[in-house]
Design a protein around this motif. Structure first.
Motif, short mmCIF file in Angstrom:
data_model
loop_
_atom_site.label_atom_id
_atom_site.label_comp_id
_atom_site.label_asym_id
_atom_site.label_seq_id
_atom_site.Cartn_x
_atom_site.Cartn_y
_atom_site.Cartn_z
N ASN A 29 0.79 -1.23 0.00
CA ASN A 29 0.00 0.00 0.00
C ASN A 29 0.83 1.28 0.00
N VAL A 30 2.10 1.22 0.41
CA VAL A 30 2.93 2.41 0.51
C VAL A 30 3.96 2.41 -0.61
N ALA A 31 3.98 3.48 -1.40
CA ALA A 31 4.94 3.60 -2.51
C ALA A 31 5.40 5.06 -2.56
N GLN A 32 6.33 5.41 -1.67
CA GLN A 32 6.75 6.82 -1.58
C GLN A 32 7.63 7.24 -2.76
N ARG A 33 8.49 6.37 -3.22
CA ARG A 33 9.45 6.77 -4.26
C ARG A 33 8.74 7.04 -5.59
N THR A 49 9.98 1.36 -6.39
CA THR A 49 8.57 1.78 -6.27
C THR A 49 8.06 1.50 -4.86
N ILE A 50 7.50 0.35 -4.64
CA ILE A 50 6.85 0.04 -3.36
C ILE A 50 7.87 -0.06 -2.23
N ASP A 51 7.57 0.64 -1.14
CA ASP A 51 8.50 0.71 -0.02
C ASP A 51 8.89 -0.67 0.49
N ARG A 52 10.16 -0.81 0.81
CA ARG A 52 10.74 -1.98 1.47
C ARG A 52 10.95 -3.18 0.55
N GLY A 73 -5.74 -7.04 -7.00
CA GLY A 73 -5.35 -7.91 -5.90
C GLY A 73 -6.45 -8.89 -5.59
N PRO A 74 -6.15 -9.89 -4.79
CA PRO A 74 -7.20 -10.80 -4.35
C PRO A 74 -8.16 -10.09 -3.42
N SER A 75 -9.26 -10.73 -3.09
CA SER A 75 -10.28 -10.10 -2.24
C SER A 75 -9.65 -9.56 -0.96
N GLY A 76 -9.93 -8.28 -0.66
CA GLY A 76 -9.40 -7.68 0.56
C GLY A 76 -8.10 -6.93 0.37
N PHE A 77 -7.57 -6.91 -0.84
CA PHE A 77 -6.31 -6.21 -1.13
C PHE A 77 -6.55 -5.19 -2.26
N ALA A 78 -6.17 -3.94 -2.01
CA ALA A 78 -6.36 -2.90 -3.01
C ALA A 78 -5.16 -2.75 -3.93
N ASN A 79 -4.02 -3.31 -3.52
CA ASN A 79 -2.79 -3.10 -4.28
C ASN A 79 -1.97 -4.38 -4.36
N SER A 80 -1.15 -4.40 -5.39
CA SER A 80 -0.15 -5.47 -5.53
C SER A 80 1.09 -4.88 -6.18
N LEU A 81 2.16 -5.64 -6.11
CA LEU A 81 3.39 -5.27 -6.82
C LEU A 81 3.38 -6.04 -8.13
#
Lengths: 333, 54
Positions: A29-33, A49-52, A73-81
């Motif tokens: 969910n976090v992608a600061q760069r 891109t995605i943090d960590r 994403g699968p059910s319950g996930f708004a984001n994926s890499l």
């Protein structure tokens, strides 16, 4: 099935009921760069891109990919890499390697009691899908003691939850400090230097030839895609459901390693110079490298990692105050 | 990482390295626990030199 049975099946087999996942930002969910980076390949050994989540690379593969934070994403996930191959590499050099990894501090791994008679197993779980069937390798690499253990997993065209149980290791304790101790790595592409041996099903001294045995190459076709989210690493022999946390909690965990400030920072006159100090949102892992993203380049930036008020200063070798529109601080592993 | 240049930087009692890495100017702490500094050390091992401070 009774509700009590369902509840029992979803409880972790070891350790605490909350704070189980030692990985950070597993829901992507976090992608600061950035939310997208293109042209990544042999030159990709960094965070994009995605943090960590780091792309690690060795060798000079001709393969290139685009890395994005994807809204599927699968059910319950708004984001994926998402990784998408843009240039194929079907002539793989022996020393080529591409891995997706997260590196974990030793002080966050003490729950595994690694290197003791009470050592705990490692349960890794994540959701994956791709454009077609594929097989890749997941490795746990103990950088403190140069030991590793690996398992293959399959990707299909549908979101599938992968659950991998790695055994405990009574040899080699993790250092109890802020350095890099455990590398969770997914081998996406490798040459013979990394896949010509025997995959270690139990913990063993690291042998490069054993690390990616049985894994395919993500760069085999420009049609190739790889999606992953819900990544979790916990103590125990059985993976539990992904532990969702608030965006704020996950952002602050990420900010320990990388932070991009988006608010102006103003310097003021100090004698014949201009200077200001500003605090980071959380103490960083160690003294960060600092860079101005936009605004007047200063004469110097310097930071610290003191808890609880880690800070940095901006210094101009002139008496004219100025704004640094935003900056980035990097203390990644 | 692609390092184009590196120079020691001394201000207000702090000493760090001003380096252009992947076309971005970074102020890098002299700390072997910092990933950017580790990359600078690899760059030096390849035969490059960190310039002295102005």
């Amino acid at each position: 099935m009774s509700n009590a049975r369902k509840l029992a099946d979803n409880l972790p087999t070891e350790g605490s009921l909350s704070g189980r996942n030692v990985l950070i930002n597993g829901a992507m969910n976090v992608a600061q760069r950035a939310t997208s980076a293109t042209g990544l390949g042999g030159n990709a050994d960094s965070y994009h891109t995605i943090d960590r989540f780091k792309l690690g690379a060795e060798g000079t593969t001709a393969g290139r990919l685009t890395m994005t934070q994807d809204s599927s994403g699968p059910s319950g996930f708004a984001n994926s890499l998402k990784l998408a191959c843009t240039t194929a590499d079907t002539s793989i050099g022996s020393g080529e390697l591409l891995v997706l990894s997260q590196i974990i501090e030793g002080q966050d791994l003490q729950r595994f009691a690694k290197g003791t008679s009470d050592a705990k197993p490692f349960a890794v779980s994540f959701y994956v899908k791709g454009n077609a069937s594929a097989t890749y390798v997941c490795e746990l690499f103990d950088g403190d003691n140069s030991r590793h253990v690996c398992k293959t997993f399959s990707v299909t065209t549908d979101w599938t939850r992968v659950e991998l149980s790695f055994p405990a290791d009574t040899t080699g304790a993790f250092d109890d400090d802020n350095g890099a101790s455990l590398y969770l790595q997914i081998f996406l592409h490798s040459g013979s230097s990394f896949n010509s041996g025997t995959l270690p099903a139990t913990w063993a001294s690291k042998t490069n030839a054993n690390r990616a045995v049985g894994g395919g190459s993500f760069f085999d076709s420009t049609a190739r895609t790889f999606f992953i989210t819900g990544v979790q690493l916990e103590a125990g022999s059985q993976a539990s459901p992904f532990e969702h946390t608030s965006h704020t909690d996950e952002f602050l965990r990420c900010a320990r390693y990388y932070f991009k400030n988006l608010a102006p920072v103003y310097t003021t006159q100090y004698g014949s110079n201009a200077i200001c100090t500003t605090e980071f949102p959380v103490p960083m892992r160690n003294t960060p490298a600092l860079s101005v993203v936009s605004g007047t380049a200063p004469t110097a930036l310097a930071g610290n990692s003191y808890a609880p008020h880690a800070s940095m200063y901006v210094y101009h070798a002139s008496s004219t105050g100025d704004a640094v529109s935003n900056y980035q601080a990097d203390a990644e592993l | 990482m692609n390092i184009k240049s590196a120079q020691y930087n001394e201000v207000l009692g702090d000493r760090n390295i001003k380096a252009v890495i992947d076309d971005v100017t970074w102020f890098v702490p002299i700390s072997e626990d910092n990933a950017h500094y580790q990359d600078i050390l690899k760059w030096v091992a390849e035969g490059n030199t960190i310039a002295e401070a102005d």
